[in-house]
Motif scaffolding. Structure first.
Motif, PDB file in Angstrom:
ATOM      1  N   ALA A   1      -4.221  -1.643   7.256  1.00 28.74           N
ATOM      2  CA  ALA A   1      -4.852  -0.127   6.497  1.00 28.74           C
ATOM      3  C   ALA A   1      -4.408   0.798   7.667  1.00 28.74           C
ATOM      4  O   ALA A   1      -3.980   1.888   7.416  1.00 28.74           O
ATOM      5  CB  ALA A   1      -6.236  -0.443   6.398  1.00 28.74           C
ATOM      6  N   LEU A   2      -4.443   0.326   8.831  1.00 28.87           N
ATOM      7  CA  LEU A   2      -4.151   1.318  10.063  1.00 28.87           C
ATOM      8  C   LEU A   2      -2.826   1.751   9.924  1.00 28.87           C
ATOM      9  O   LEU A   2      -2.256   2.786   9.926  1.00 28.87           O
ATOM     10  CB  LEU A   2      -4.579   0.798  11.498  1.00 28.87           C
ATOM     11  CG  LEU A   2      -4.364   1.611  12.512  1.00 28.87           C
ATOM     12  CD1 LEU A   2      -5.174   2.945  12.444  1.00 28.87           C
ATOM     13  CD2 LEU A   2      -4.792   0.726  13.894  1.00 28.87           C
TER      14      LEU A   2
ATOM     15  N   ASP B   1      -7.654   1.711  19.549  1.00 33.44           N
ATOM     16  CA  ASP B   1      -8.229   2.329  18.198  1.00 33.44           C
ATOM     17  C   ASP B   1      -9.301   1.423  17.957  1.00 33.44           C
ATOM     18  O   ASP B   1      -9.534   0.256  18.333  1.00 33.44           O
ATOM     19  CB  ASP B   1      -7.345   2.210  17.202  1.00 33.44           C
ATOM     20  CG  ASP B   1      -7.866   2.921  15.848  1.00 33.44           C
ATOM     21  OD1 ASP B   1      -8.811   2.635  15.241  1.00 33.44           O
ATOM     22  OD2 ASP B   1      -7.102   4.103  15.409  1.00 33.44           O
TER      23      ASP B   1
ATOM     24  N   ASP C   1      -7.504  -4.861   7.948  1.00 31.95           N
ATOM     25  CA  ASP C   1      -8.035  -3.390   8.697  1.00 31.95           C
ATOM     26  C   ASP C   1      -6.535  -2.827   9.565  1.00 31.95           C
ATOM     27  O   ASP C   1      -6.533  -1.783   9.698  1.00 31.95           O
ATOM     28  CB  ASP C   1      -9.191  -3.477   9.651  1.00 31.95           C
ATOM     29  CG  ASP C   1     -10.640  -3.849   8.909  1.00 31.95           C
ATOM     30  OD1 ASP C   1     -10.367  -3.494   7.795  1.00 31.95           O
ATOM     31  OD2 ASP C   1     -11.425  -3.980   9.550  1.00 31.95           O
TER      32      ASP C   1
ATOM     33  N   GLN D   1       0.858  -1.165   0.012  1.00 28.24           N
ATOM     34  CA  GLN D   1       0.081  -0.034   0.001  1.00 28.24           C
ATOM     35  C   GLN D   1       0.727   1.161   0.094  1.00 28.24           C
ATOM     36  O   GLN D   1       0.219   2.264  -0.602  1.00 28.24           O
ATOM     37  CB  GLN D   1      -1.129   0.024   1.144  1.00 28.24           C
ATOM     38  CG  GLN D   1      -1.983  -1.246   1.179  1.00 28.24           C
ATOM     39  CD  GLN D   1      -3.092  -1.013   2.300  1.00 28.24           C
ATOM     40  OE1 GLN D   1      -3.334   0.164   2.866  1.00 28.24           O
ATOM     41  NE2 GLN D   1      -3.572  -1.864   2.821  1.00 28.24           N
ATOM     42  N   VAL D   2       2.133   1.158   0.592  1.00 24.69           N
ATOM     43  CA  VAL D   2       2.801   2.429   0.677  1.00 24.69           C
ATOM     44  C   VAL D   2       4.163   2.486   0.004  1.00 24.69           C
ATOM     45  O   VAL D   2       4.817   3.454   0.099  1.00 24.69           O
ATOM     46  CB  VAL D   2       3.009   2.799   2.085  1.00 24.69           C
ATOM     47  CG1 VAL D   2       1.689   2.974   2.983  1.00 24.69           C
ATOM     48  CG2 VAL D   2       3.762   1.678   3.019  1.00 24.69           C
TER      49      VAL D   2
ATOM     50  N   ARG E   1       1.606   7.276   6.036  1.00 24.43           N
ATOM     51  CA  ARG E   1       1.067   8.287   4.889  1.00 24.43           C
ATOM     52  C   ARG E   1       1.020   9.443   5.637  1.00 24.43           C
ATOM     53  O   ARG E   1       1.186  10.417   4.993  1.00 24.43           O
ATOM     54  CB  ARG E   1      -0.153   7.656   4.277  1.00 24.43           C
ATOM     55  CG  ARG E   1      -0.205   6.630   3.275  1.00 24.43           C
ATOM     56  CD  ARG E   1      -1.357   6.646   2.846  1.00 24.43           C
ATOM     57  NE  ARG E   1      -1.476   5.407   1.900  1.00 24.43           N
ATOM     58  CZ  ARG E   1      -2.331   4.520   2.230  1.00 24.43           C
ATOM     59  NH1 ARG E   1      -2.974   4.301   3.150  1.00 24.43           N
ATOM     60  NH2 ARG E   1      -2.450   3.212   1.301  1.00 24.43           N
ATOM     61  N   ALA E   2       0.390   9.643   6.896  1.00 29.88           N
ATOM     62  CA  ALA E   2       0.281  10.842   7.633  1.00 29.88           C
ATOM     63  C   ALA E   2       0.979  10.780   8.880  1.00 29.88           C
ATOM     64  O   ALA E   2       0.064  10.684   9.906  1.00 29.88           O
ATOM     65  CB  ALA E   2      -1.322  11.108   7.621  1.00 29.88           C
TER      66      ALA E   2
ATOM     67  N   THR F   1       5.624   7.664  15.048  1.00 21.49           N
ATOM     68  CA  THR F   1       4.249   7.975  14.986  1.00 21.49           C
ATOM     69  C   THR F   1       3.912   7.172  16.478  1.00 21.49           C
ATOM     70  O   THR F   1       4.675   6.346  17.014  1.00 21.49           O
ATOM     71  CB  THR F   1       3.438   7.155  14.011  1.00 21.49           C
ATOM     72  OG1 THR F   1       3.409   5.828  14.023  1.00 21.49           O
ATOM     73  CG2 THR F   1       3.995   7.474  12.606  1.00 21.49           C
TER      74      THR F   1
ATOM     75  N   HIS G   1      -1.937   4.112   7.272  1.00 14.67           N
ATOM     76  CA  HIS G   1      -2.303   5.302   7.282  1.00 14.67           C
ATOM     77  C   HIS G   1      -1.384   6.165   8.295  1.00 14.67           C
ATOM     78  O   HIS G   1      -0.762   7.216   8.160  1.00 14.67           O
ATOM     79  CB  HIS G   1      -3.661   5.429   8.156  1.00 14.67           C
ATOM     80  CG  HIS G   1      -4.002   6.553   8.494  1.00 14.67           C
ATOM     81  ND1 HIS G   1      -4.442   7.629   7.687  1.00 14.67           N
ATOM     82  CD2 HIS G   1      -4.100   7.413   9.831  1.00 14.67           C
ATOM     83  CE1 HIS G   1      -4.827   8.711   8.248  1.00 14.67           C
ATOM     84  NE2 HIS G   1      -4.482   8.491   9.452  1.00 14.67           N
ATOM     85  N   ARG G   2      -0.613   5.277   9.161  1.00 16.50           N
ATOM     86  CA  ARG G   2       0.539   5.782  10.022  1.00 16.50           C
ATOM     87  C   ARG G   2       1.639   6.397   9.234  1.00 16.50           C
ATOM     88  O   ARG G   2       2.308   7.459   9.320  1.00 16.50           O
ATOM     89  CB  ARG G   2       0.654   4.825  11.226  1.00 16.50           C
ATOM     90  CG  ARG G   2      -0.034   4.516  11.977  1.00 16.50           C
ATOM     91  CD  ARG G   2      -0.211   5.765  13.089  1.00 16.50           C
ATOM     92  NE  ARG G   2      -0.652   5.340  14.689  1.00 16.50           N
ATOM     93  CZ  ARG G   2      -1.917   5.259  14.905  1.00 16.50           C
ATOM     94  NH1 ARG G   2      -2.913   5.743  14.089  1.00 16.50           N
ATOM     95  NH2 ARG G   2      -2.302   4.759  16.064  1.00 16.50           N
TER      96      ARG G   2
END
Length: 228
Positions: free
Chosen positions: A210-211, A96, A207, A31-32, A217-218, A90, A214-215
């Motif tokens: 994906a979490l 969560d 999931d 994904q990244v 990416r942002a 992060t 996201h860490r």
């Protein structure tokens, strides 16, 4: 400048546990982009060793479910030792609602139904902030399944085994929701606690992947950073 991505896990000698971390890192990389892996204990390379061979700016994502010693103290110390000029760390993954959703799904997989007792089993921590995070994680699971009892398999009380023993006296079925990332000694112990069933660790659930993605990416403003 190209940014490098590093996933940091605890480390385990358990082959299944190591395979799970490898699977998670590979799925996140899909994904990244390329993701390197480091470990804070048991295995190498450690974060300092990885960072010493890295010139790019770096995002480090700790694959930990609470922010205890390894996340708050050990990992920043290894980063500082590396002398790297620009590293962002992060926060830990939990608590969560995403992780609560995974545990709920895992409970359904092993036959849990409303009315059955649930014990959320965490490794535990002597760090008060981490303990609060684990309590919050149990509360998030409680919004999906009702009452949840928090127990520890390594550090802290009450132990998972003690809670299961007490709940079984009521005649209810008792299910253990494993709040562990990967198989290993701790998860094996859960199977010896006398529960009706134990869920699988969170593992490489889509999931959770994906979490983590996201860490990566942002990361800006979410955690610790040495970048200036």
């Amino acid at each position: 400048m190209t940014q490098e991505l590093i996933l940091v896990a605890h480390g385990t000698r358990n082959p299944q546990g190591l395979a799970t971390i490898t699977e998670i890192a590979s799925a996140v990389a899909e994904q990244v982009g390329a993701v390197r892996t480091a470990f804070v204990d048991v295995l190498g390379p450690n974060p300092r060793e990885v960072l010493e061979n890295t010139a790019s700016s770096v995002v480090v994502v700790p694959a930990f479910l609470a922010s205890g010693y390894h996340v708050n103290t050990d990992l920043p110390a290894r980063v500082a030792e590396s002398g790297h000029a620009c590293v962002t760390i992060t926060p830990a993954l939990g608590p969560d609602s995403v992780l609560a959703g995974i545990m709920h799904a895992r409970l359904l997989d092993v036959g849990w139904s409303p009315g059955d007792a649930v014990v959320m089993a965490a490794a535990g921590s002597s760090d008060p902030a981490a303990r609060r995070e684990l309590t919050q994680a149990a509360a998030l699971l409680g919004t999906l399944v009702g009452e949840v009892h928090l127990g520890f398999v390594a550090t802290g009380a009450p132990s998972v085994a003690d809670i299961v023993r007490r709940l079984r006296r009521s005649g209810r079925r008792v299910f253990i929701a494993s709040y562990l990332l990967a198989p290993g000694v701790f998860h094996t112990k859960l199977g010896q606690c006398g529960a009706y069933a134990v869920t699988e660790p969170l593992g490489a659930h889509p999931d959770l992947v994906a979490l983590l993605a996201h860490r990566f990416r942002a990361p800006v403003g979410l955690g610790w950073s040495s970048c200036h």
